[in-house]
Design an enzyme around this catalytic site. Structure first.
Site, mmCIF file in Angstrom:
data_model
loop_
_atom_site.group_PDB
_atom_site.id
_atom_site.type_symbol
_atom_site.label_atom_id
_atom_site.label_comp_id
_atom_site.label_asym_id
_atom_site.label_seq_id
_atom_site.Cartn_x
_atom_site.Cartn_y
_atom_site.Cartn_z
ATOM 1 N N HIS A 1 6.137 36.396 10.177
ATOM 2 C CA HIS A 1 6.174 35.066 10.789
ATOM 3 C C HIS A 1 4.976 34.793 11.690
ATOM 4 O O HIS A 1 5.026 33.898 12.528
ATOM 5 C CB HIS A 1 7.478 34.891 11.571
ATOM 6 C CG HIS A 1 8.688 34.915 10.694
ATOM 7 N ND1 HIS A 1 9.963 35.140 11.170
ATOM 8 C CD2 HIS A 1 8.824 34.758 9.342
ATOM 9 C CE1 HIS A 1 10.834 35.113 10.166
ATOM 10 N NE2 HIS A 1 10.157 34.884 9.052
ATOM 11 N N GLY B 1 17.943 44.762 14.727
ATOM 12 C CA GLY B 1 17.835 43.597 15.608
ATOM 13 C C GLY B 1 17.594 42.288 14.906
ATOM 14 O O GLY B 1 17.050 41.363 15.514
#
Length: 238
Positions: A104, A177
């Site tokens: 990202h 996570g």
């Protein structure tokens, strides 16, 4: 042993980097996340988007890698380790991991929104959040934008190809996570499972991956990762 790690916001949150939802509080609470992280938002209010990312850039610079990041980096002494991250911070790199594939984008990179030229000048610090800050201009007249993948943009081809290769060649995929709902990154564990690869999920909260993972560890990254490497040989033998 080849280990590929897919990390998400949870591991960085333990270093004090707010998740997007946590960050959109106080001064930013009234703004739609789409407005702050989309091509439409940038074109409409570049000064607002730039201020938002300058603030996040400052936050990341003030925190340190945690025991989860350091554990992953330490695994490199015993295994072939690749890191794929959905996070835009550099905490994996600062802990010593390499390679790190940023799906990202990265808060450490900036370029012109018109000609694509890289921007290397120092950024102004923003110790306190501001609602608006006009971004610098490029020589071509365009505006300097953060190197983040926004809504409405494709993932960078190089990191994505590297991520697919790292998953395809892994003996173990450790997913830590991440919510497991943001695609196409969320599809990588599915690919690994289909290939028969061991998939270990580390997350205090259940996710869509939980029921299919080979092993699910309901602990934080800082608790689980420092001892996880010792458990992997037994998983591979089974």
């Amino acid at each position: 042993m080849r280990i590929t790690v897919l990390s998400g916001a949870g591991i960085s949150a333990e270093s004090g980097v707010p998740t997007f939802r946590d960050d959109a509080t106080g001064l930013w609470a009234k703004y739609d996340p789409y407005e702050l992280s989309s091509t439409d938002g940038w074109q409409t209010h570049p000064e607002r988007v730039w201020a938002w990312y300058l603030w996040r850039h400052h936050l990341v610079a003030t925190v340190e890698p945690n025991n989860g990041h350091r554990a992953v980096a330490a695994w490199q002494d015993y295994a072939d380790v690749a890191v794929i991250t959905q996070n835009v911070d550099d905490l994996h790199e600062r802990a010593g991991s390499k390679p790190v594939h940023h799906l990202h984008g990265s808060l450490s990179e900036f370029w012109c929104d018109t000609c694509g030229a890289r921007y290397h000048a120092p950024l102004p610090d923003m110790p306190e959040p501001e609602l608006e800050k006009m971004p610098p201009s490029c020589e071509c007249g365009g505006l300097i934008r953060p190197g983040i993948v926004w809504f409405g943009e494709q993932l960078p081809d190089g990191p994505w190809r590297a991520a697919v290769e790292a998953v395809a060649t892994a003996d173990v995929l450790v997913v830590v996570g991440t919510s497991g709902i943001v695609y196409p990154a969320a599809g990588l564990p599915e690919v690994a499972l289909a290939r028969g690869t061991i998939v270990v999920e580390v997350n205090p909260q259940p996710t869509p991956l939980s029921e299919n993972a080979t092993l699910t560890i309901r602990e934080s990254a800082t608790t689980a990762l420092p001892t996880l490497l010792l458990q992997l040989p037994a998983l591979l033998e089974n």
